[in-house]
Design an enzyme around this catalytic site. Structure first.
Site, PDB file in Angstrom:
ATOM      1  N   LYS A 186       0.851  -1.182   0.000  1.00 51.01           N
ATOM      2  CA  LYS A 186       0.000   0.000   0.000  1.00 51.01           C
ATOM      3  C   LYS A 186       0.895   1.244   0.000  1.00 51.01           C
ATOM      4  O   LYS A 186       1.714   1.434   0.898  1.00 51.01           O
ATOM      5  CB  LYS A 186      -0.919   0.037   1.214  1.00 51.01           C
ATOM      6  CG  LYS A 186      -1.822   1.273   1.202  1.00 51.01           C
ATOM      7  CD  LYS A 186      -2.490   1.507   2.541  1.00 51.01           C
ATOM      8  CE  LYS A 186      -3.169   2.880   2.533  1.00 51.01           C
ATOM      9  NZ  LYS A 186      -3.650   3.276   3.871  1.00 51.01           N
ATOM     10  N   GLY A 247      -8.319   9.227   9.804  1.00 51.51           N
ATOM     11  CA  GLY A 247      -8.590   9.289  11.229  1.00 51.51           C
ATOM     12  C   GLY A 247      -9.680  10.260  11.639  1.00 51.51           C
ATOM     13  O   GLY A 247      -9.918  10.451  12.829  1.00 51.51           O
ATOM     14  N   ALA A 273      -9.761   5.583   4.339  1.00 54.01           N
ATOM     15  CA  ALA A 273      -9.695   6.740   5.239  1.00 54.01           C
ATOM     16  C   ALA A 273     -11.035   7.445   5.358  1.00 54.01           C
ATOM     17  O   ALA A 273     -11.747   7.643   4.366  1.00 54.01           O
ATOM     18  CB  ALA A 273      -8.634   7.751   4.804  1.00 54.01           C
ATOM     19  N   GLY A 274     -11.351   7.827   6.582  1.00 52.72           N
ATOM     20  CA  GLY A 274     -12.524   8.649   6.846  1.00 52.72           C
ATOM     21  C   GLY A 274     -13.723   7.907   7.386  1.00 52.72           C
ATOM     22  O   GLY A 274     -14.657   8.527   7.901  1.00 52.72           O
ATOM     23  N   ASN A 295      -8.954   1.784   9.954  1.00 56.93           N
ATOM     24  CA  ASN A 295      -8.164   1.499  11.139  1.00 56.93           C
ATOM     25  C   ASN A 295      -8.773   2.185  12.366  1.00 56.93           C
ATOM     26  O   ASN A 295      -9.234   1.536  13.289  1.00 56.93           O
ATOM     27  CB  ASN A 295      -6.710   1.951  10.940  1.00 56.93           C
ATOM     28  CG  ASN A 295      -5.806   1.507  12.067  1.00 56.93           C
ATOM     29  OD1 ASN A 295      -4.971   0.621  11.886  1.00 56.93           O
ATOM     30  ND2 ASN A 295      -5.949   2.068  13.251  1.00 56.93           N
ATOM     31  N   THR A 296      -8.778   3.514  12.348  1.00 58.81           N
ATOM     32  CA  THR A 296      -9.197   4.268  13.528  1.00 58.81           C
ATOM     33  C   THR A 296     -10.634   3.972  13.934  1.00 58.81           C
ATOM     34  O   THR A 296     -10.948   3.904  15.125  1.00 58.81           O
ATOM     35  CB  THR A 296      -9.031   5.779  13.276  1.00 58.81           C
ATOM     36  OG1 THR A 296      -7.703   6.034  12.813  1.00 58.81           O
ATOM     37  CG2 THR A 296      -9.265   6.576  14.547  1.00 58.81           C
TER      38      THR A 296
END
Length: 343
Positions: A186, A247, A273-274, A295-296
């Site tokens: 990635k 995040g 993301a997001g 992830n977050t």
């Protein structure tokens, strides 16, 4: 040249050390308490093939980097039952590799590796992103991600998190390939630290170089269909537009451009993301994306393992909804029951 006491001075991961002259890189790693098979070594900015570590002598003044994979850090698996069957049969392929789960999860921000591993299990993910970082030379016995998440069972996707130019991203992935043999990676090259938005000029340059070196880059990018097509033409094997800043948990901010990227791409498209909630993941899948990376949203939930299970269910539901084909939108009501024959 050795000192009069038979030692040489080197730098290992930024720390100056004096060691006995005549050691090979493999012997140096072993003396530091490291398992040679679990690390990658760079000597004076050149990656040293693991097969030659026992042959390369450490010399006075050498600058050595030793890295491994880290997370940024036996619950029931969600789903099951007959309703999952259509999803498990609906696999997706990237760079010739086929996966059933369309959810990719990160390995950062968890309280420990055990929680991380439990969340991965609950998510049903078959791919996890991992950061490439220096080994802890002061505590070589510190836990490693590979002790908790088996790379023989779960595909590791080395990433370039924290890289702000093409050179550092390329260097990181060369080390990653040496550490684990992975060519599916990635790529993310960030523009600045506040928004963590990708620098598309550097990203495109890195994509071209990596693709020419045999890497298979899945590339984090802005939600721009023109930029996405340029990345694909440069050798990206998957396009990964952001839904919102990394995040942030804001959800997908521009569904139109994500949809345009999906319609124009000849490679898999994954929102990266997001995502903040399960509904965000479902929306991404309903737009026709091949998958979602997060992830977050999982790691910072009050119950990360439960949230991982929720995300799994959301991705599956969103994919089924997309495949089923949603009803058309109307400006006015349309009764579900016929009006003819009313009493």
């Amino acid at each position: 040249m050795a000192h009069s006491d038979g030692t040489v001075t080197i730098t290992v991961n930024g720390e100056h050390k004096r060691i006995s002259a005549g050691l090979t890189l493999a012997q140096l790693a072993t003396e530091m308490g490291l398992v040679v098979e679990k690390v990658a070594v760079e000597r004076n900015l050149e990656v040293v093939p693991r097969s030659t570590l026992a042959d390369v002598l450490v010399e006075d003044g050498d600058d050595i980097e030793i890295v491994h994979f880290v997370g940024g850090g036996d619950h029931p698996v969600a789903g099951g039952g007959d309703h999952v069957a259509p999803v498990t049969q609906d696999s997706w392929t990237v760079a010739g590799r086929t996966f059933r789960s369309r959810l990719i999860v990160g390995t950062g921000k968890y309280k420990d590796f055990a929680q991380n591993a439990a969340a991965v299990e609950a998510s049903g993910a078959e791919i996890v992103t991992v950061a490439v970082r220096r080994v802890n030379v002061s505590d070589p016995n510190a836990p490693m991600l590979t002790d908790f998440i088996d790379p023989k069972r779960i595909t590791y996707l080395p990433n370039t998190a924290g890289c702000f130019d093409a050179e550092s991203a390329i260097r990181t992935l060369r080390l990653a390939r040496e550490a684990g043999g992975w060519d599916l990676v990635k790529l993310e090259v960030l523009g600045e630290a506040k928004t963590l938005y990708p620098d598309m000029v550097e990203t495109l340059r890195a994509t071209e170089i990596l693709a020419n070196e045999g890497f298979l880059p899945m590339v984090y990018c802005v939600d721009d269909p023109i930029a996405a097509k340029r990345l694909e033409n440069a050798g990206a094997v998957a396009i990964m537009p952001l839904g919102a800043p990394i995040g942030s948990g804001l959800g997908i901010q521009n569904r139109v451009t994500i949809r345009l990227i999906v319609e124009g791409a000849g490679v898999p498209v994954l929102v990266d993301a997001g995502v903040g909630s399960a509904s965000d993941a479902a929306v991404a899948m309903e737009l026709g994306c091949d998958g979602v990376l997060m992830n977050t949203a999982i790691a910072e939930a009050k119950d990360p393992v439960m949230m991982a299970a929720a995300m799994r269910a959301a991705v599956e539901a969103g994919r089924l909804s997309y495949r089923a084909g949603r009803m058309g939108m109307r400006r006015y009501a349309d009764p579900s029951s016929p009006l003819a024959g009313l009493i």
